[in-house]
Design a protein around this motif. Sequence first.
Motif, PDB file in Angstrom:
ATOM      1  N   PRO A 675     -49.521   1.148 114.332  1.00  0.00           N
ATOM      2  CA  PRO A 675     -50.565   0.721 113.395  1.00  0.00           C
ATOM      3  C   PRO A 675     -51.205  -0.579 113.859  1.00  0.00           C
ATOM      4  CG  PRO A 675     -48.391   0.260 112.487  1.00  0.00           C
ATOM      5  CD  PRO A 675     -48.170   1.056 113.748  1.00  0.00           C
ATOM      6  N   GLY A 676     -52.505  -0.670 113.689  1.00  0.00           N
ATOM      7  CA  GLY A 676     -53.205  -1.877 114.092  1.00  0.00           C
ATOM      8  C   GLY A 676     -53.017  -3.002 113.085  1.00  0.00           C
ATOM      9  N   PRO A 677     -53.535  -4.176 113.408  1.00  0.00           N
ATOM     10  CA  PRO A 677     -53.430  -5.321 112.485  1.00  0.00           C
ATOM     11  C   PRO A 677     -54.409  -5.172 111.324  1.00  0.00           C
ATOM     12  CG  PRO A 677     -54.669  -5.944 114.436  1.00  0.00           C
ATOM     13  CD  PRO A 677     -54.190  -4.545 114.680  1.00  0.00           C
ATOM     14  N   GLU A 678     -54.017  -4.318 110.367  1.00  0.00           N
ATOM     15  CA  GLU A 678     -54.911  -4.036 109.246  1.00  0.00           C
ATOM     16  C   GLU A 678     -54.166  -4.172 107.931  1.00  0.00           C
ATOM     17  OE1 GLU A 678     -56.232  -0.051 110.003  1.00  0.00           O
ATOM     18  OE2 GLU A 678     -54.435   0.847 109.137  1.00  0.00           O
ATOM     19  N   VAL A 697     -60.517  -9.897 107.262  1.00  0.00           N
ATOM     20  CA  VAL A 697     -60.104 -10.680 106.099  1.00  0.00           C
ATOM     21  C   VAL A 697     -58.973 -11.615 106.512  1.00  0.00           C
ATOM     22  CG1 VAL A 697     -60.768  -8.947 104.392  1.00  0.00           C
ATOM     23  CG2 VAL A 697     -58.470  -8.916 105.335  1.00  0.00           C
ATOM     24  N   VAL A 698     -58.877 -12.753 105.840  1.00  0.00           N
ATOM     25  CA  VAL A 698     -57.793 -13.701 106.069  1.00  0.00           C
ATOM     26  C   VAL A 698     -56.829 -13.593 104.893  1.00  0.00           C
ATOM     27  CG1 VAL A 698     -57.168 -16.123 106.345  1.00  0.00           C
ATOM     28  CG2 VAL A 698     -59.253 -15.246 107.415  1.00  0.00           C
ATOM     29  N   SER A 705     -51.241 -18.143 107.036  1.00  0.00           N
ATOM     30  CA  SER A 705     -52.381 -17.226 107.002  1.00  0.00           C
ATOM     31  C   SER A 705     -52.397 -16.355 108.251  1.00  0.00           C
ATOM     32  CB  SER A 705     -53.699 -18.003 106.895  1.00  0.00           C
ATOM     33  OG  SER A 705     -53.925 -18.774 108.058  1.00  0.00           O
ATOM     34  N   VAL A 706     -52.992 -15.171 108.104  1.00  0.00           N
ATOM     35  CA  VAL A 706     -53.149 -14.256 109.227  1.00  0.00           C
ATOM     36  C   VAL A 706     -54.433 -13.477 109.013  1.00  0.00           C
ATOM     37  CG1 VAL A 706     -51.783 -12.461 108.085  1.00  0.00           C
ATOM     38  CG2 VAL A 706     -52.060 -12.408 110.560  1.00  0.00           C
ATOM     39  N   GLU A 707     -55.155 -13.209 110.102  1.00  0.00           N
ATOM     40  CA  GLU A 707     -56.407 -12.460 110.002  1.00  0.00           C
ATOM     41  C   GLU A 707     -56.158 -10.997 110.349  1.00  0.00           C
ATOM     42  OE1 GLU A 707     -60.834 -12.364 112.037  1.00  0.00           O
ATOM     43  OE2 GLU A 707     -59.962 -14.314 111.496  1.00  0.00           O
ATOM     44  N   LEU A 708     -56.618 -10.104 109.459  1.00  0.00           N
ATOM     45  CA  LEU A 708     -56.419  -8.668 109.629  1.00  0.00           C
ATOM     46  C   LEU A 708     -57.728  -7.941 109.347  1.00  0.00           C
ATOM     47  CD1 LEU A 708     -53.089  -8.407 107.587  1.00  0.00           C
ATOM     48  CD2 LEU A 708     -53.266  -8.464 110.077  1.00  0.00           C
ATOM     49  N   ARG A 709     -57.750  -6.655 109.675  1.00  0.00           N
ATOM     50  CA  ARG A 709     -58.883  -5.799 109.338  1.00  0.00           C
ATOM     51  C   ARG A 709     -58.597  -5.055 108.040  1.00  0.00           C
ATOM     52  NH1 ARG A 709     -63.765  -6.564 111.983  1.00  0.00           N
ATOM     53  NH2 ARG A 709     -63.262  -7.416 114.043  1.00  0.00           N
ATOM     54  N   ALA A 710     -59.580  -4.915 107.209  1.00  0.00           N
ATOM     55  CA  ALA A 710     -59.394  -4.245 105.918  1.00  0.00           C
ATOM     56  C   ALA A 710     -59.521  -2.733 106.081  1.00  0.00           C
ATOM     57  CB  ALA A 710     -60.419  -4.746 104.909  1.00  0.00           C
ATOM     58  N   LEU A 731     -45.206 -14.073 105.882  1.00  0.00           N
ATOM     59  CA  LEU A 731     -45.863 -14.019 104.586  1.00  0.00           C
ATOM     60  C   LEU A 731     -44.900 -13.610 103.469  1.00  0.00           C
ATOM     61  CD1 LEU A 731     -49.258 -12.295 105.505  1.00  0.00           C
ATOM     62  CD2 LEU A 731     -48.760 -14.731 105.337  1.00  0.00           C
ATOM     63  N   GLY A 732     -43.863 -12.837 103.811  1.00  0.00           N
ATOM     64  CA  GLY A 732     -42.925 -12.373 102.782  1.00  0.00           C
ATOM     65  C   GLY A 732     -43.228 -10.952 102.363  1.00  0.00           C
ATOM     66  N   ARG A 733     -42.167 -10.135 102.203  1.00  0.00           N
ATOM     67  CA  ARG A 733     -42.330  -8.704 101.933  1.00  0.00           C
ATOM     68  C   ARG A 733     -43.088  -8.427 100.642  1.00  0.00           C
ATOM     69  NH1 ARG A 733     -39.609  -4.169 103.814  1.00  0.00           N
ATOM     70  NH2 ARG A 733     -39.710  -2.373 102.441  1.00  0.00           N
ATOM     71  N   TYR A 734     -42.817  -9.176  99.580  1.00  0.00           N
ATOM     72  CA  TYR A 734     -43.489  -8.964  98.301  1.00  0.00           C
ATOM     73  C   TYR A 734     -44.193 -10.253  97.856  1.00  0.00           C
ATOM     74  CZ  TYR A 734     -41.028  -4.520  97.806  1.00  0.00           C
ATOM     75  OH  TYR A 734     -40.548  -3.243  97.989  1.00  0.00           O
ATOM     76  N   ALA A 735     -44.739 -10.964  98.799  1.00  0.00           N
ATOM     77  CA  ALA A 735     -45.361 -12.249  98.488  1.00  0.00           C
ATOM     78  C   ALA A 735     -46.671 -12.052  97.733  1.00  0.00           C
ATOM     79  CB  ALA A 735     -45.624 -13.027  99.777  1.00  0.00           C
ATOM     80  N   GLU A 736     -47.007 -13.069  96.940  1.00  0.00           N
ATOM     81  CA  GLU A 736     -48.315 -13.100  96.303  1.00  0.00           C
ATOM     82  C   GLU A 736     -49.292 -13.706  97.301  1.00  0.00           C
ATOM     83  OE1 GLU A 736     -50.644 -15.356  92.658  1.00  0.00           O
ATOM     84  OE2 GLU A 736     -48.446 -15.183  92.605  1.00  0.00           O
ATOM     85  N   VAL A 737     -50.363 -12.974  97.612  1.00  0.00           N
ATOM     86  CA  VAL A 737     -51.295 -13.422  98.644  1.00  0.00           C
ATOM     87  C   VAL A 737     -52.708 -13.487  98.086  1.00  0.00           C
ATOM     88  CG1 VAL A 737     -49.905 -12.481 100.527  1.00  0.00           C
ATOM     89  CG2 VAL A 737     -51.686 -11.068  99.485  1.00  0.00           C
ATOM     90  N   GLU A 738     -53.541 -14.232  98.802  1.00  0.00           N
ATOM     91  CA  GLU A 738     -54.968 -14.302  98.494  1.00  0.00           C
ATOM     92  C   GLU A 738     -55.742 -13.847  99.721  1.00  0.00           C
ATOM     93  OE1 GLU A 738     -55.840 -18.243  97.333  1.00  0.00           O
ATOM     94  OE2 GLU A 738     -54.855 -18.093  95.380  1.00  0.00           O
ATOM     95  N   LEU A 739     -56.910 -13.260  99.487  1.00  0.00           N
ATOM     96  CA  LEU A 739     -57.757 -12.789 100.572  1.00  0.00           C
ATOM     97  C   LEU A 739     -59.030 -13.621 100.625  1.00  0.00           C
ATOM     98  CD1 LEU A 739     -57.589  -8.885 100.259  1.00  0.00           C
ATOM     99  CD2 LEU A 739     -56.084 -10.425 101.502  1.00  0.00           C
ATOM    100  N   ALA A 740     -59.492 -13.816 101.840  1.00  0.00           N
ATOM    101  CA  ALA A 740     -60.772 -14.501 102.040  1.00  0.00           C
ATOM    102  C   ALA A 740     -61.490 -13.832 103.197  1.00  0.00           C
ATOM    103  CB  ALA A 740     -60.555 -15.985 102.330  1.00  0.00           C
ATOM    104  N   VAL A 741     -62.805 -13.742 103.100  1.00  0.00           N
ATOM    105  CA  VAL A 741     -63.609 -13.176 104.178  1.00  0.00           C
ATOM    106  C   VAL A 741     -64.076 -14.328 105.061  1.00  0.00           C
ATOM    107  CG1 VAL A 741     -65.661 -11.843 104.764  1.00  0.00           C
ATOM    108  CG2 VAL A 741     -64.363 -11.301 102.691  1.00  0.00           C
ATOM    109  N   PRO A 742     -63.683 -14.327 106.357  1.00  0.00           N
ATOM    110  CA  PRO A 742     -64.075 -15.447 107.221  1.00  0.00           C
ATOM    111  C   PRO A 742     -65.584 -15.511 107.387  1.00  0.00           C
ATOM    112  CG  PRO A 742     -63.124 -13.657 108.510  1.00  0.00           C
ATOM    113  CD  PRO A 742     -62.898 -13.303 107.078  1.00  0.00           C
TER     114      PRO A 742
END
Length: 743
Positions: A675-678, A697-698, A705-710, A731-742
């Motif tokens: 699987p790709g970085p998505e 998306v970040v 932080s990590v940048e991935l493809r949506a 980031l943690g298996r069940y972490a609470e995360v936020e998304l941002a568009v670079p």
Amino acid sequence: MSAAEVVTLTIDGREIKAPRGQGLVETAIQAGIEIPVFCYEPRLGPAVGACRMCLVEVEGTPKLQAGCTLTAQDGLVVKTAQTSEKAAEGQNGTLEFLLINHPLDCPVCDKGGECPLQDLTFRWGPGQTRMTFMKRTFDKPIPISPLIALDRERCILCYRCTRFSEGVSEDGQLIARNRGAASVIATFEDEPYRARFSGNVIELCPVGALTSTAYRFEARPWEIQSVPSVCTLCPVGCNISVTTREGKVKRIQSRNHPEIDEGWLCDKGRFAWPSIYARDRIAAPMVRVGEQLGEVPWEQALDAAEGLLRESRGRILTALSGTETLEQAYALGRLLRDGLDANSAVLPEQTSPALDAYRAPLSAIGAAHLVVVIGDEPVTERAPIVDLWIRSARRRGAEIVSVGVSGSVQAPAGNAAAACRRLADGRSPLGRRLRDAERAVIIWSGPGGRGGEHLARLAGTLGFAEREGCGAFYLPATPNARGVAEAWAAAADTDETDPEPIHLLVVSGDEAAGDPNVRALAKHADKILVFAMYRRGLGSWANVVIPATSYLERDGTVMNLEGRLQRQRRAVIPPATDETAVVAELGRRLGLEIPGSPILLFEELSERIYGGTAFDDVTERAPLPARTPPVELESAADEEVPTDAGAEGLRLVGYRPLFSGPAVDRVAELGFQRPGPEIALAPRDAAARGIATGDPVVVRTNGTSVELRARVEHALAPGHARVAEEHCRGLGRYAEVELAVPR
């Protein structure tokens, strides 16, 4: 079977009794009569009669019939080519037509010597050709993927490959293009054949049209040996045949066990074998001197390992991979637990013995009327053959219900235990259907923890113990999780202790060595002893490294997710001494008598926990043990994770991809399957943030932080985001995360 279901028919003058509706090909085989076939393969579903090789004469029917499409009926009279000139002429003509454009390249064809077309031509075909024109040719070979090559001019259009793609794996990527004489096999839109089970079409092909790029031109049938063994790259334990030539592995083929794998293999099991010849394979022990980790003679390495063990008595923590054989885990347990009071261990994800009361073969999934999958991880990533059994059940009309973050019944991530409680509640409509179904199966597919106990408690509440057609399956994250845990526990009857501080960390296997949690423990250990196959990644933290073996290089026993003991056989000689012999030598130095032979180790282990079963009785076709009486389980504390990620945040759901791990990392041809970085998002969450599939998306949490493809995934529950673990570490298996568009 009742007498009313048995019919009498005649084949080649022999009166045969057979179940009504049984295929004529199988019925003839029972009577010792061969009806030759190319396209016929019962595992692919109903016969299609495409190749016409099976032509037979049926009394009362003027024209020849395709034998593979006929079934046993009372009073049916059939003549095969052995007794009918008309049928023999038809088969002769069929072969003549098949060979009109088929190239005469048997001496260089990889199928030569084990080719059904060759065999049937010798037995049934014309002795010479009447055709003098040029044969049709195509560009060759066509790389339909990095793993498979297609030679179109050899294809006889039996459609086995396309039927597998459409009706078994259901990926729909292999197709027949054009019509009539212009028909050819191709991939959909000429895209690479990227599917988890693509390699099965190589074995299904009755000619040399589909071949393995890794095996191409590597060996001929009269030069090879085949060793029956078991794949331990996932917890299914598929039966395999290991092809070797001049002491080296050349290919892996399936070895049909109808209760486990039905003769199918995933591409990881089929194509990951070259990893044992990786450039960073460790062939000699290594010891750290200063800042450098270098190869040393065996005696020096054993002296260093012995010194670490002696000075660390009682302050040793062991990390096991779950890929070890029972004998390896037991020998290591004897050394550390019995000899050094080192009881503390990081064990692989465990199942629960309580599930043995609801034990069933994996084939029971395919025969089920209702299948319920509970958990957040896709079944195909944990145990791919189980996914094929589920698809088989669906095709037979079963109801398939998945409960999780991307299920037909959506549930918050990490709360599978609560889902079990709801199903056990008599008020749940799905729970009531599970209670009433004659054949029902429940499957736990992550997260780990005490999932086996939750599943066993649910199965007991549903009354599965009294219904043989019902079963419960727990899908562990590692291949031999239960076997390793049982062997480790059997080594010494002592309580676990928590060594503080950790003086010595013993790491068994590359999977444990690459585990971020084990790496975190290594930072708190004074010294580290590692058993590993690969050098990459060890140089910065290991003190002593002992070469390890792969599942293709050792004898022993393993236990699959059904709880079935199976025999693993050595196919090739490893580049270094087997781990059990090393552990036995270290035990001798410490005053312990630990057998260095898998046979003796298993006999000792078997006397303790397996009722004295002999090593030779654990065969490659091991039977499934009988169910045990149900046990009463105490209520367990919930292991759920917080579900409220807030209005703006998302709950991250990590999963371990099938195509990952040390073996896949070292086979370049498998790289396209990874699987790709998505990051997968629910449509509602993506729309709220103005994100479309393919957008960068970040992902942020706790300063990381990590940048991935949506990628928009319609089945995903809102409020969740799914990412492969290798792309979300930190980031943690069940972490609470936020998304941002670079920007």
